[in-house]
Design an enzyme around this catalytic site. Sequence first.
Site, short mmCIF file in Angstrom:
data_model
loop_
_atom_site.label_atom_id
_atom_site.label_comp_id
_atom_site.label_asym_id
_atom_site.label_seq_id
_atom_site.Cartn_x
_atom_site.Cartn_y
_atom_site.Cartn_z
N ASP A 106 0.84 -1.20 0.00
CA ASP A 106 0.00 0.00 0.00
C ASP A 106 0.87 1.25 0.00
OD1 ASP A 106 1.07 -0.10 2.52
OD2 ASP A 106 -0.83 -0.35 3.59
N TYR A 253 -4.60 -2.14 11.97
CA TYR A 253 -3.46 -2.49 11.12
C TYR A 253 -2.22 -2.88 11.93
CZ TYR A 253 -6.64 -0.69 7.68
OH TYR A 253 -7.75 -0.52 6.91
#
Length: 523
Positions: A106, A253
């Site tokens: 990402d 996360y």
Amino acid sequence: MGVKPSSRGCFGWFIVAVILALIIGAIVYTVKKKSEKSEGPAPIPGPPGATDKKYADALKIATQFFDIQKSGKLVDNKISWRGDSALRDGSQAKLDLSKGMYDAGDHMKFGLPMAFTATVLSWAILEYGDQMDVVNQLEPSKDSLKWITDYLINAHPEANVLYIQVGDPDTDHGCWDRPEDMTEKRPLTQVNTSFPGTDVAAETAAAMASASLVFKSDSTYSSTLLRHAKELFTFADKYRGLYSESIPEVATYYNSTGYGDELLWAASWLYHATGDKSYLQYVTGQNGKLFAQWGSPTWFSWDNKLAGAQVLLSRLTFLGIKDTSNSGLQMYTKTAEAVMCGLIPDSPTATKSRTDGGLIWVSQWNALQHPVASAFLAALYSDYMLSSGTAKISCNGDSYKPSDLRKFAKSQADYVLGNNPMKMSYLVGYGENYPQYVHHRGASIPTDATTGCKNGWKWLESKEPNPNEATGALVGGPFLNETFVSNDRNNSMQAEPSTYNSALIVGLLSGLVTTSSVVQSFT
């Protein structure tokens, strides 16, 4: 009528044979024990010797992933499909946070794993810089480290303020685009006295303290790093709290499970960087009793630094402080030894957390982090033993040599490089068979494609291999049954690389590329 033969003669010879066997066995056992007792430590290595081509080639590949992950205005860009990106990161706070590295596939900058990346990479350079240099990977590794520490310095604008995230993960993960083409907003997240983050602040202190030793030849830069490290440690210690409790959004996360390990880890690095005994007293005194979990081996990872701190502090026992009256320091060394005993496959206390093929296996998600981290620590501990002339460690009465730890470290590296049931290298670019569908946006989208946030999803779903190779990426790795779904880019559990994985594999390969004596002191 025949005479029945007597059995006494046979029985007598049998008794004689048994007695002789017992005598011979006793002699062999005695000779063996005397040999073991008289066997001294292995010779202390000198300067780097001949290189192992397999690990040298793999190291040259592994370091390249750091260049792929760089954010900001790229200098001397070596990756043809990468360009400048995120140039305005931090601008809303009048800060330049354009540098640093993207976390994985990402475009997020997560402070906790990024700082861990820097700490591990610093450690690898400090221990194995001469070995990196033999294969021309020292300067590239230092350049990658500085790319992160430049960012960390700017992310700490005040003593009690640390910016720990750039980007909104929900927004970011709602896009599939190249970093060069990002248009989504990039909000900033900070920890401070009202919203503390002991874990992330202490890890950043560890990163800066360790890096200050790497860059000690540049006294100005080194001093700057050390000043930030001291301030951040004071902030982390004084305003205690988990960053994922202060800022619940980050827990999805990188949820932190504790901060005591980071405090000990940071103080350990600050002691190495400064020689200030107050930091040593910090880890061996009350804080050690509270947080060190002495006697209980743990797994080294971005979330738990205890095993790393134990091995780092055992360095002092092997190579530095000879005062055995420091019971706290001795407890770190004993626990580090217990960690090592758990890793050696035939040790009485060997962990059962392994695949049938011998890979340490702790977590289904990003499975390779723990075996590579464990192997890195084993290589370090083995070298501490060799460099200090320590012949063996004892695991519940059984003795093991430095070579046993190095053999384990090599087994994990070899598994990663293709010696596994899949016959697949999990290091992209190494060998003949490695992942072609890496879960990585930049690698999956052609450089001439025009994509925005939403219309790039077709590249995630494409059935074709990535058009750009994510060279050096260490992907997540196999399942417990040692299978790997190799043709699904959306298989982020197995196919997504991370920057901190790269620091660990670079450290491990640097330790295996050749042999040399570790430095007595980092200063």
